[in-house]
Design a protein around this motif. Sequence first.
Motif, PDB file in Angstrom:
ATOM      1  N   PRO A  68       0.828  -1.213   0.000  1.00 58.97           N
ATOM      2  CA  PRO A  68       0.000   0.000   0.000  1.00 58.97           C
ATOM      3  C   PRO A  68       0.856   1.254   0.000  1.00 58.97           C
ATOM      4  O   PRO A  68       1.969   1.273   0.535  1.00 58.97           O
ATOM      5  CB  PRO A  68      -0.807  -0.127   1.298  1.00 58.97           C
ATOM      6  CG  PRO A  68       0.007  -1.021   2.172  1.00 58.97           C
ATOM      7  CD  PRO A  68       0.680  -1.989   1.253  1.00 58.97           C
ATOM      8  N   TYR A  73       2.597   1.721   6.702  1.00 65.02           N
ATOM      9  CA  TYR A  73       2.768   0.301   6.392  1.00 65.02           C
ATOM     10  C   TYR A  73       4.207  -0.120   6.668  1.00 65.02           C
ATOM     11  O   TYR A  73       5.156   0.535   6.239  1.00 65.02           O
ATOM     12  CB  TYR A  73       2.418   0.032   4.932  1.00 65.02           C
ATOM     13  CG  TYR A  73       2.534  -1.420   4.552  1.00 65.02           C
ATOM     14  CD1 TYR A  73       1.589  -2.348   4.957  1.00 65.02           C
ATOM     15  CD2 TYR A  73       3.600  -1.860   3.772  1.00 65.02           C
ATOM     16  CE1 TYR A  73       1.695  -3.678   4.599  1.00 65.02           C
ATOM     17  CE2 TYR A  73       3.716  -3.189   3.411  1.00 65.02           C
ATOM     18  CZ  TYR A  73       2.763  -4.098   3.830  1.00 65.02           C
ATOM     19  OH  TYR A  73       2.874  -5.415   3.472  1.00 65.02           O
ATOM     20  N   ASN A  95      -3.780  -2.322  -4.538  1.00 65.11           N
ATOM     21  CA  ASN A  95      -2.850  -2.455  -3.416  1.00 65.11           C
ATOM     22  C   ASN A  95      -3.407  -3.319  -2.296  1.00 65.11           C
ATOM     23  O   ASN A  95      -4.620  -3.460  -2.127  1.00 65.11           O
ATOM     24  CB  ASN A  95      -2.526  -1.080  -2.842  1.00 65.11           C
ATOM     25  CG  ASN A  95      -1.684  -0.213  -3.761  1.00 65.11           C
ATOM     26  OD1 ASN A  95      -1.534   0.967  -3.518  1.00 65.11           O
ATOM     27  ND2 ASN A  95      -1.131  -0.782  -4.829  1.00 65.11           N
ATOM     28  N   GLY A  97      -4.063  -4.156   1.783  1.00 69.06           N
ATOM     29  CA  GLY A  97      -4.572  -3.332   2.866  1.00 69.06           C
ATOM     30  C   GLY A  97      -3.489  -2.940   3.854  1.00 69.06           C
ATOM     31  O   GLY A  97      -2.312  -3.306   3.711  1.00 69.06           O
ATOM     32  N   THR A 105      -7.923  -5.347   1.212  1.00 67.75           N
ATOM     33  CA  THR A 105      -8.556  -4.681   0.076  1.00 67.75           C
ATOM     34  C   THR A 105      -9.389  -5.733  -0.631  1.00 67.75           C
ATOM     35  O   THR A 105      -8.919  -6.841  -0.890  1.00 67.75           O
ATOM     36  CB  THR A 105      -7.495  -4.112  -0.882  1.00 67.75           C
ATOM     37  OG1 THR A 105      -6.642  -3.221  -0.164  1.00 67.75           O
ATOM     38  CG2 THR A 105      -8.135  -3.390  -2.048  1.00 67.75           C
ATOM     39  N   HIS A 121      -5.338   0.988  -0.740  1.00 67.26           N
ATOM     40  CA  HIS A 121      -5.460   0.048   0.371  1.00 67.26           C
ATOM     41  C   HIS A 121      -6.830   0.128   1.044  1.00 67.26           C
ATOM     42  O   HIS A 121      -7.414   1.194   1.207  1.00 67.26           O
ATOM     43  CB  HIS A 121      -4.358   0.295   1.408  1.00 67.26           C
ATOM     44  CG  HIS A 121      -4.405   1.661   2.031  1.00 67.26           C
ATOM     45  ND1 HIS A 121      -5.178   1.967   3.109  1.00 67.26           N
ATOM     46  CD2 HIS A 121      -3.757   2.807   1.695  1.00 67.26           C
ATOM     47  CE1 HIS A 121      -5.017   3.227   3.443  1.00 67.26           C
ATOM     48  NE2 HIS A 121      -4.151   3.771   2.589  1.00 67.26           N
ATOM     49  N   ASP A 122      -7.347  -1.043   1.393  1.00 65.21           N
ATOM     50  CA  ASP A 122      -8.568  -1.187   2.201  1.00 65.21           C
ATOM     51  C   ASP A 122      -9.833  -0.685   1.518  1.00 65.21           C
ATOM     52  O   ASP A 122     -10.845  -0.438   2.175  1.00 65.21           O
ATOM     53  CB  ASP A 122      -8.389  -0.521   3.571  1.00 65.21           C
ATOM     54  CG  ASP A 122      -7.213  -1.108   4.325  1.00 65.21           C
ATOM     55  OD1 ASP A 122      -7.344  -2.215   4.852  1.00 65.21           O
ATOM     56  OD2 ASP A 122      -6.139  -0.468   4.333  1.00 65.21           O
ATOM     57  N   GLY A 139      -7.548   5.516  -0.263  1.00 63.99           N
ATOM     58  CA  GLY A 139      -7.713   4.463   0.731  1.00 63.99           C
ATOM     59  C   GLY A 139      -9.085   4.451   1.379  1.00 63.99           C
ATOM     60  O   GLY A 139      -9.728   5.486   1.540  1.00 63.99           O
TER      61      GLY A 139
END
Length: 262
Positions: A68, A73, A95, A97, A105, A121-122, A139
């Motif tokens: 991510p 991270y 990407n 998570g 994700t 991410h996510d 995100g």
Amino acid sequence: MTQIHPTAIVDAAAELDASVSVGPYAIIGPKVRIGAGTSIGPHCVVEGRTTIGRDNRFFQFSSIGAQPQDKKYAGEDTELVIGDRNVVREFCTFNLGVPQAGGTTRIGSDNWIMAYTHVAHDCVIGDHTTLSNNTTLAGHVTLGDWVTVGGLTGIHQFVKIGAHAMLGFASAVTQDVPPFMLVDGNPLAVRGFNVVGLKRRGFDSEQLAAVKQMHRLLYRQGKTLEEARQAIRELGSQMPSAKAEVALMDAFLADATRGIAR
């Protein structure tokens, strides 16, 4: 046997169904799992703890499951989960998570994802969505089922887009978009409801009338959001065949943390 081009690099620990095809110069990492019938195009990189379902088609040059783009991270074992029958065009980036947000994700099934789309991410993407060229999801973005996003559209982090909504070309989306609505612009504005899309999906006259009335209550009658929500709840008993649509709208408004586009 799995159809792997001799120039592709597939880690021995990766789990690929025997019917998976991998194109020239593609790279598949050790924690990747790919289901039956999926094809990975030339020069794609699939890495991280990525699980891909059945009958997906990834065109050339996509980056799937990379770390991510989040400074917090630190190499944690997060994941990317992709469903079935998705079409992913060229130069897309999906990407992993981050652990602070659950670490996953998630992309559903039957999505049409065009070139240069970025899924950060996510993010959580439902089923049957259409993401046009250069769609950018920051995100933690959530897209409901059947959402359509116009090209060159950017969606701010943590924004939620309700099912059946349509976002027009080159929109800047910084607030939640309720289900069924048609929006575009920068700043974003609600232009109506997605009547063409709903008709194509078989909504009957009472369902369409209920969506039209919900649009009026939210945007045309000068009500506060709470007043509009109360009136929307009452539609469920007035229009029995539209109870599901009314419940969908009410649940979305209850969870709209960034405020809704108005």
